[in-house]
Design a protein around this motif. Structure first.
Motif, PDB file in Angstrom:
ATOM      1  N   GLU A 179       0.820  -1.202   0.000  1.00 47.62           N
ATOM      2  CA  GLU A 179       0.000   0.000   0.000  1.00 47.62           C
ATOM      3  C   GLU A 179       0.857   1.256   0.000  1.00 47.62           C
ATOM      4  O   GLU A 179       0.388   2.340  -0.307  1.00 47.62           O
ATOM      5  CB  GLU A 179      -0.926   0.013   1.239  1.00 47.62           C
ATOM      6  N   GLY A 200       3.131   1.826  -1.993  1.00 50.20           N
ATOM      7  CA  GLY A 200       3.553   2.123  -3.355  1.00 50.20           C
ATOM      8  C   GLY A 200       4.973   1.679  -3.675  1.00 50.20           C
ATOM      9  O   GLY A 200       5.515   2.041  -4.709  1.00 50.20           O
ATOM     10  N   ALA A 240       6.951   3.756  -6.454  1.00 50.54           N
ATOM     11  CA  ALA A 240       6.684   3.124  -7.736  1.00 50.54           C
ATOM     12  C   ALA A 240       5.265   3.446  -8.179  1.00 50.54           C
ATOM     13  O   ALA A 240       4.951   3.438  -9.350  1.00 50.54           O
ATOM     14  CB  ALA A 240       6.867   1.621  -7.626  1.00 50.54           C
ATOM     15  N   ASP A 241       4.429   3.723  -7.210  1.00 52.81           N
ATOM     16  CA  ASP A 241       3.042   4.025  -7.542  1.00 52.81           C
ATOM     17  C   ASP A 241       2.511   5.038  -6.545  1.00 52.81           C
ATOM     18  O   ASP A 241       2.805   4.962  -5.354  1.00 52.81           O
ATOM     19  CB  ASP A 241       2.215   2.740  -7.481  1.00 52.81           C
ATOM     20  N   SER A 242       1.712   5.959  -7.047  1.00 53.58           N
ATOM     21  CA  SER A 242       1.153   6.961  -6.142  1.00 53.58           C
ATOM     22  C   SER A 242      -0.047   6.410  -5.404  1.00 53.58           C
ATOM     23  O   SER A 242      -0.495   6.963  -4.425  1.00 53.58           O
ATOM     24  CB  SER A 242       0.770   8.202  -6.915  1.00 53.58           C
ATOM     25  N   SER A 243      -0.584   5.295  -5.906  1.00 55.04           N
ATOM     26  CA  SER A 243      -1.686   4.674  -5.182  1.00 55.04           C
ATOM     27  C   SER A 243      -1.251   3.271  -4.772  1.00 55.04           C
ATOM     28  O   SER A 243      -0.098   2.901  -4.944  1.00 55.04           O
ATOM     29  CB  SER A 243      -2.926   4.640  -6.055  1.00 55.04           C
ATOM     30  N   THR A 244      -2.177   2.512  -4.221  1.00 49.89           N
ATOM     31  CA  THR A 244      -1.838   1.190  -3.723  1.00 49.89           C
ATOM     32  C   THR A 244      -1.594   0.216  -4.863  1.00 49.89           C
ATOM     33  O   THR A 244      -2.373   0.164  -5.809  1.00 49.89           O
ATOM     34  CB  THR A 244      -2.997   0.672  -2.862  1.00 49.89           C
ATOM     35  N   HIS A 249      -1.869  -3.468  -5.889  1.00 49.40           N
ATOM     36  CA  HIS A 249      -2.653  -4.577  -5.343  1.00 49.40           C
ATOM     37  C   HIS A 249      -2.084  -5.952  -5.644  1.00 49.40           C
ATOM     38  O   HIS A 249      -2.320  -6.890  -4.895  1.00 49.40           O
ATOM     39  CB  HIS A 249      -4.091  -4.504  -5.860  1.00 49.40           C
ATOM     40  N   ASN A 278      -2.650  -1.492  -9.993  1.00 48.43           N
ATOM     41  CA  ASN A 278      -2.862  -0.574  -8.886  1.00 48.43           C
ATOM     42  C   ASN A 278      -4.323  -0.181  -8.722  1.00 48.43           C
ATOM     43  O   ASN A 278      -5.202  -0.655  -9.460  1.00 48.43           O
ATOM     44  CB  ASN A 278      -1.961   0.657  -9.037  1.00 48.43           C
ATOM     45  N   SER A 279      -4.567   0.684  -7.758  1.00 46.74           N
ATOM     46  CA  SER A 279      -5.944   1.014  -7.413  1.00 46.74           C
ATOM     47  C   SER A 279      -6.519   2.120  -8.287  1.00 46.74           C
ATOM     48  O   SER A 279      -7.618   2.591  -8.017  1.00 46.74           O
ATOM     49  CB  SER A 279      -6.040   1.397  -5.938  1.00 46.74           C
ATOM     50  N   ILE A 280      -5.799   2.552  -9.332  1.00 46.70           N
ATOM     51  CA  ILE A 280      -6.440   3.493 -10.248  1.00 46.70           C
ATOM     52  C   ILE A 280      -6.482   2.911 -11.662  1.00 46.70           C
ATOM     53  O   ILE A 280      -6.516   3.639 -12.655  1.00 46.70           O
ATOM     54  CB  ILE A 280      -5.770   4.890 -10.238  1.00 46.70           C
ATOM     55  N   GLN A 332      -4.382   0.910 -13.431  1.00 48.20           N
ATOM     56  CA  GLN A 332      -3.207   0.865 -14.308  1.00 48.20           C
ATOM     57  C   GLN A 332      -2.447  -0.450 -14.148  1.00 48.20           C
ATOM     58  O   GLN A 332      -2.376  -1.019 -13.071  1.00 48.20           O
ATOM     59  CB  GLN A 332      -2.258   2.022 -13.988  1.00 48.20           C
ATOM     60  N   LYS A 343       1.315  -1.731 -14.805  1.00 46.15           N
ATOM     61  CA  LYS A 343       2.638  -1.165 -15.078  1.00 46.15           C
ATOM     62  C   LYS A 343       3.655  -2.278 -15.242  1.00 46.15           C
ATOM     63  O   LYS A 343       3.644  -3.261 -14.501  1.00 46.15           O
ATOM     64  CB  LYS A 343       3.074  -0.257 -13.920  1.00 46.15           C
ATOM     65  N   ARG A 388     -10.614   4.439 -14.379  1.00 47.76           N
ATOM     66  CA  ARG A 388      -9.881   4.372 -13.123  1.00 47.76           C
ATOM     67  C   ARG A 388     -10.426   3.286 -12.201  1.00 47.76           C
ATOM     68  O   ARG A 388     -10.450   3.441 -10.997  1.00 47.76           O
ATOM     69  CB  ARG A 388      -9.922   5.715 -12.380  1.00 47.76           C
ATOM     70  N   HIS A 400      -7.404  -5.604  -8.966  1.00 50.79           N
ATOM     71  CA  HIS A 400      -7.013  -6.334  -7.755  1.00 50.79           C
ATOM     72  C   HIS A 400      -6.133  -7.545  -8.012  1.00 50.79           C
ATOM     73  O   HIS A 400      -5.514  -8.060  -7.105  1.00 50.79           O
ATOM     74  CB  HIS A 400      -8.254  -6.778  -6.990  1.00 50.79           C
ATOM     75  N   ARG A 406       0.632   9.967   1.654  1.00 49.04           N
ATOM     76  CA  ARG A 406       0.330   9.289   0.400  1.00 49.04           C
ATOM     77  C   ARG A 406      -0.774  10.084  -0.300  1.00 49.04           C
ATOM     78  O   ARG A 406      -1.954   9.735  -0.245  1.00 49.04           O
ATOM     79  CB  ARG A 406      -0.125   7.856   0.678  1.00 49.04           C
ATOM     80  N   GLY A 452      -1.504  10.532  -3.396  1.00 47.16           N
ATOM     81  CA  GLY A 452      -2.207   9.854  -4.488  1.00 47.16           C
ATOM     82  C   GLY A 452      -3.334   8.998  -3.967  1.00 47.16           C
ATOM     83  O   GLY A 452      -4.473   9.082  -4.433  1.00 47.16           O
ATOM     84  N   SER A 453      -3.031   8.181  -2.963  1.00 45.78           N
ATOM     85  CA  SER A 453      -4.063   7.332  -2.376  1.00 45.78           C
ATOM     86  C   SER A 453      -5.168   8.182  -1.778  1.00 45.78           C
ATOM     87  O   SER A 453      -6.357   7.906  -1.966  1.00 45.78           O
ATOM     88  CB  SER A 453      -3.469   6.462  -1.265  1.00 45.78           C
ATOM     89  N   ASP A 491       3.469  11.986  -8.111  1.00 44.59           N
ATOM     90  CA  ASP A 491       2.291  11.194  -8.446  1.00 44.59           C
ATOM     91  C   ASP A 491       1.693  11.528  -9.807  1.00 44.59           C
ATOM     92  O   ASP A 491       0.493  11.679  -9.970  1.00 44.59           O
ATOM     93  CB  ASP A 491       1.221  11.362  -7.364  1.00 44.59           C
ATOM     94  N   ASP A 528       1.450   9.651 -12.360  1.00 45.12           N
ATOM     95  CA  ASP A 528       0.622   8.569 -12.890  1.00 45.12           C
ATOM     96  C   ASP A 528      -0.842   8.787 -12.543  1.00 45.12           C
ATOM     97  O   ASP A 528      -1.736   8.464 -13.298  1.00 45.12           O
ATOM     98  CB  ASP A 528       1.110   7.211 -12.385  1.00 45.12           C
TER      99      ASP A 528
END
Lengths: 371, 651
Positions: A143, A145, A164-168, A170, A184-186, A188, A190, A211, A215, B480, B482-483, B516, B518
């Motif tokens: 989570e 990132g 590596a990711d701005s969101s979680t 998964h 990820n949670s938006i 994407q 990667k 978006r 999962h 965080r 972005g989250s 962020d 992305d």
């Protein structure tokens, strides 16, 4: 279809189920699997056996009823669980820890390696959400990132990709030996190449505009450019990572989050998905070539396991998953569980055996998967 | 206020002397919290106790084996709620009976596992605990089974007794064990329990088994062969009602009376006088109550006595007559001195068809709502509960389901099961769920997603917002962004999205680069959630265009951010500074009109800023002034170039 399915209530919500890999040369069916629990006061990883040895099979009725072999306490929810070879198990914890357990021959489990707070925020713990193994390499995502690369035989961290990711993130899977895929949670997908020093993905694919969180991800065992993902809306996406930045096909599968998707490791015309909506689906696509599907790809000689990298298949053959519109009538889906309401969190399939675990605290084993 | 039905029990709190200390408490959904208050009686003063005690009403919910009961019965419960309302009740009855049997088989499975554990455990206290749970489940299953026979299946005269016999046989199964011991011994007929087994079989109406055991004795006594043969004949000939056959109840009754007279004749003839055992059996067959009562040990309960008594004297008993026989049997069987146990009263209430009394007594006797909630729900579906309104809450069914589900919700893991129970409580279920679901601890995003799914499926927008906000705040706390933004977009929480966008912009101003990307590059329509988020997305787009050297588009976008008032005025200076490199390009990017507009923006900004800020330092002021000077110069030069260029083109 629902015959041969065996339910066992285990008094813990099951977050992950995994078969122990078997050697493909022996044509053996798997008989040992591991489970991880979540949302319990004390979480555990447990090893179960459905084999005859060690189990007194007095009644035919109970044949195949999973028997607990051994278990071990696990700090935090088991977020992911993978076998590393035959006797080691790697777990991801909601505490951010990554643990390697060893399953000893005397049927005990012990911790043989622990990376505490592998995933973390400056002050708090960050759950580790996914693991993929390609012995001895272990890649974890969280989570926070981060993407972290470990080696089972080394204490230190091999490499960390911060932010590596701005969101979680998964889930994660290997695409090739040096390349991994994360979702990820938006919405994407990667692609990361460990040969590159830059901490940037080499490719980003996404669902246009929606978006929708993804999962789970799995790669076709023989044709590595084919990838299946599942997300919050329960749709199954098939991607061709060579060709386009958008999914190759989208199929309505479940009415809630898809938690796991698995190509059958040796018969990848079959695919399995499970979901928060309490269902487990078996997808079958018939390939139009005359070659029996088991001859289409190269076979791995050592271990059949999703974490093992299969040698590249015959690239000239078009996979049945990428045949497009004409594939419409030939894709069949079947429900594999009797109706139930609580989430099916995890599934694993190997040979003719399928195991899944639910929030209804049941493990279902089917030893006659029609493949 | 109603009278209390039973005296409340006292729970001592370890380490607290309630005679000296005063206790305060707070109700929880399942448990209560108890603490010592600092209450000073005259002269006594002591320090407060730092402990808060958690008092659990229901320990069973923490038993790993009983968890299986909760999980499996949840599945059955959900299935039962799906039984179609519009089916004719004739078709529904077998369905309800089979559901009832499913519930009972789950109880039985649990009981067996507890039994095994009780035997195998080394821990004495644990063994006792398992043993207690087994005996509770035994009682529960006994009551449930009786309710199934009397209320759900509602067997008519004739079949009724057959069902009651099955019920007794199932719950007095130790006969078979004893029979096995006897038959496997070296000489069964010499076994001390031999006659007990024979008589027990007869008492349960298991004539074939009784005859088989009797045969052993007959073989040893050739002299008495005729007498054994006679009894064997009586046993064979005893008529048993066959509900699926063509025989009517009256025909059966006539036949049975004939047989009864024949048995009576044998007794009068003194046919068995030479063998007291056989004579006793014969007296049982004729329904001699005194002889039956001589075998209290073998009958063990008054309801076994009742069923045996009916078997040999009233096999066609009607449901409406049951209560009379039940009451008299209980009085005959129990000592006048002894008080009936709770189980006795519950069983009696069932025989009296007083469903509400059964439920009430069970609620008092058992510490867990599982049994009453599920049984009441099933009876409700069978339309057996008249709208029995309580003076609190909704109806009885809903009240019990809510209590049970609330108990589940206090459990760290079983809370998920409770959701479906709340769903099927039409009046208060929703409110209960709303209050409880917000209190589920959210340790991971995955768990939060599961909770969110529950709320979204039920259009609980308020709770969705609240959960997303909790998650967004958590993410923000951990930096965080972005989250955090994703969560507030999911909750459509414009205010929070604005707050996070501000943070992004602040970070940009501080670092000169966006984090962020992305996420921000993929906002899509979500961008429209809040003005500030729109600005963030558009501003980033400007940078992208600039980076891709699409200067004309970049310039247009930049200008529109200010003129359309998308950008907050506090950010205008940054935007104007961003315009500088565009103004300095060799090519003319901003047209004369656009340059005018830029100048207008700058003037608007500086006129409002004419009052020096009290907290700004001299140095800051200087920088600001220099910036404005440079901008003005650049704008003027660009305007000149633009006019020249535009003039040239037009000519």
């Amino acid at each position: 279809m629902m015959e041969g399915i065996n339910a066992k209530y285990v008094s813990q919500k099951i977050s992950k189920t995994r078969w122990r890999p078997v050697s493909s040369s022996s044509l053996q069916q798997p008989d040992i699997f591991a489970t991880g629990s979540w949302d319990n006061e004390d979480n555990r990883i447990s090893i179960w056996s459905i084999g005859e040895n060690g189990v007194s099979s007095m009644d035919d009725e109970f044949e195949g009823d999973p028997q607990l072999v051994c278990e071990h306490k696990h700090n935090g929810d088991v977020m992911d669980l993978q076998f590393l070879g035959q006797d080691r198990i790697v777990t991801a914890s909601s505490t951010g820890a990554v643990t390697i357990f060893r399953h000893h021959h005397n049927q005990t489990l012990s911790v043989c390696q622990l990376w505490e707070r592998a995933h973390h925020y400056p002050c708090e713990n960050a759950p580790c959400t996914g693991i993929v193994c390609n012995s001895p390499e272990i890649v974890t995502v969280g989570e926070d990132g981060r993407i972290i690369l470990f080696r089972a035989d080394q204490e230190g961290v091999m490499r960390t990709i911060e932010n590596a990711d701005s969101s979680t993130i998964h889930a994660v899977t290997f695409l090739r030996t040096t390349e991994i895929l994360t979702v990820n949670s938006i919405g994407q997908l990667k692609l990361w190449d460990f040969r590159q020093q830059a901490n940037e993905p080499s490719l980003i694919l996404s669902l246009t505009g929606d978006r929708v969180p993804m999962h789970c991800v799995d790669r076709h065992p023989n044709q590595q450019h084919i990838v299946a993902t599942g997300g919050q809306d329960g749709m199954l996406c098939i991607w061709d990572v060579r060709q386009s930045k958008a999914p190759f096909s989208l199929m309505e599968a479940h009415s809630a989050e898809m938690w796991e998707v698995r190509f059958h490791p040796s018969n990848p015309d079959h695919l399995f998905t499970c979901s928060e909506d309490g269902s487990l689906l078996h997808w079958e696509t018939s390939s139009n070539s005359d070659t029996p599907s088991f001859l289409q790809g190269g076979r791995n000689t050592s271990l059949i396991s999703r974490s093992a990298i299969a040698p590249s298949g015959n690239q000239s053959l078009v996979s049945a998953w990428l045949t497009g519109d004409s594939g419409k009538g030939r894709l069949e889906t079947t429900h594999m569980l009797p109706s139930q309401t609580l989430s099916v969190n995890s599934l694993d399939v190997l040979g003719q055996c399928l195991v899944c675990g639910t929030d209804g605290e049941a493990i279902y084993v089917n030893r006659q998967v029609p493949i | 206020m109603e009278e209390v039905d039973v005296e409340p029990t006292t729970t001592p709190i370890p380490g607290v002397d309630s005679k000296q200390k005063h206790l305060g408490f707070v109700w929880g959904p399942g448990d209560i919290l108890v603490y010592e208050t600092i209450y000073k009686a005259s002269g006594v003063s002591s320090g407060g106790c730092p402990f808060v005690h958690e008092v659990r009403k229901d320990e069973d919910i923490y038993s790993p084996i009983l968890r299986k009961l909760f999980n499996e019965s949840h599945h059955i419960f959900v299935g039962l709620q799906g039984v179609k309302e519009d089916l004719p009740s004739k078709n529904k009855k077998p369905q309800f009976v089979s559901i009832s049997k499913n519930y009972r088989s789950v109880i039985r499975a649990c009981m067996e596992e507890l039994q095994q554990n009780a035997v195998s455990t080394q821990d004495a206290t644990l063994a006792t605990q398992y043993g207690n749970q087994v005996s509770i489940l035994l009682a529960v299953e006994l009551i449930w089974n009786l309710c199934e026979v009397l209320f759900i299946d509602a067997a008519p005269a004739g079949s009724l007794l057959l069902h009651l016999l099955d019920w007794v046989r199932l719950h007095k199964a130790d006969v078979d064990e004893k029979a096995r011991d006897v038959l496997q011994s070296e000489s069964p007929t010499e076994h001390q329990a031999y006659w007990d087994v024979v008589i027990s079989y007869v008492l349960q109406g298991r004539m074939d088994e009784a005859r088989q055991v009797l045969m052993k004795q007959a073989a040893l006594q050739p002299a008495a062969r005729a007498m054994f043969k006679l009894l064997d004949n009586l046993l064979i000939k005893m008529p048993i009602f066959n509900p699926s056959g063509s025989q009517t109840l009256t025909e059966f009754d006539v036949k049975w009376r004939h047989w009864h007279e024949e048995v009576d004749r044998c007794l009068q003839d003194q046919s068995f006088a030479s063998n007291p055992h056989l004579e006793v059996i014969c007296k049982i067959l004729v329904g001699d109550e005194d002889v039956l009562l001589d075998h209290k040990e073998l009958l063990s309960t008054w309801y076994h006595f009742l069923v045996t008594r009916l078997l040999f004297s009233q096999p066609t008993v009607k449901p409406t007559e049951l209560h009379y026989y039940a009451q008299s049997s209980m009085h005959m069987f129990l000592d006048t001195r002894s008080v009936p146990e709770p189980l006795d009263s519950i069983v009696l209430a069932a025989f009296e068809f007083d469903i509400h009394q059964v439920i009430k007594d069970c609620s008092i006797a058992l510490n867990n709502w599982w049994f009453v909630a599920h049984l009441t729900d099933l009876l409700h579906h069978c339309k057996l509960l008249q709208s029995h309104n309580l003076h609190f809450g909704s109806n009885l069914r809903e009240f019990l389901l809510l209590e049970y589900a609330s108990g589940l919700f206090t459990h760290h893991s079983l809370w998920q099961l409770a959701v479906d129970y709340f769903d099927h409580c039409p009046e208060f279920g929703r409110v209960y769920l709303e209050l409880q679901i917000e209190r589920v601890p959210l340790d991971t995003e995955r768990k939060a997603l599961k909770v969110l799914r529950i709320c979204e499926q039920r259009q609980m927008t308020e709770q969705v917002r609240s959960i997303c906000k909790i998650m967004a705040k958590g993410a923000l706390r951990n930096n965080r962004l972005g989250s955090a933004l994703s969560w507030s977009i999911r909750a459509k929480d414009a205010a929070f999205a604005t707050l996070i966008s501000e943070r992004f912009l602040q970070d940009y101003c501080a670092n000169g680069a966006f984090s962020d990307l992305d996420l921000i590059d993929n906002l899509g329509p979500a961008m429209l959630l809040s003005d500030r988020l729109t600005f963030l997305g558009k501003y980033r787009e400007f940078h992208r265009l600039y980076g891709e050297k699409c200067f004309l588009d970049a310039a247009k976008l930049l200008l529109s951010l200010m003129t359309a008032k998308i950008a907050p005025q506090s950010f205008w200076m940054t935007l104007l500074t961003d315009a500088l490199p565009l103004l300095e390009q060799k090519e003319v990017i901003f047209s004369a009109d656009q340059t005018h507009e830029l100048m207008f923006c700058l003037e608007e900004l500086t006129s409002e800023k004419s009052l020096p800020k009290p907290d700004a330092t001299m140095q800051d002021e200087d920088i600001e002034t220099t910036k404005i000077e440079i901008l003005r110069l650049a704008l003027a030069r660009n305007l000149a170039m633009a006019i020249v260029k535009e003039g040239t083109v037009e000519v």
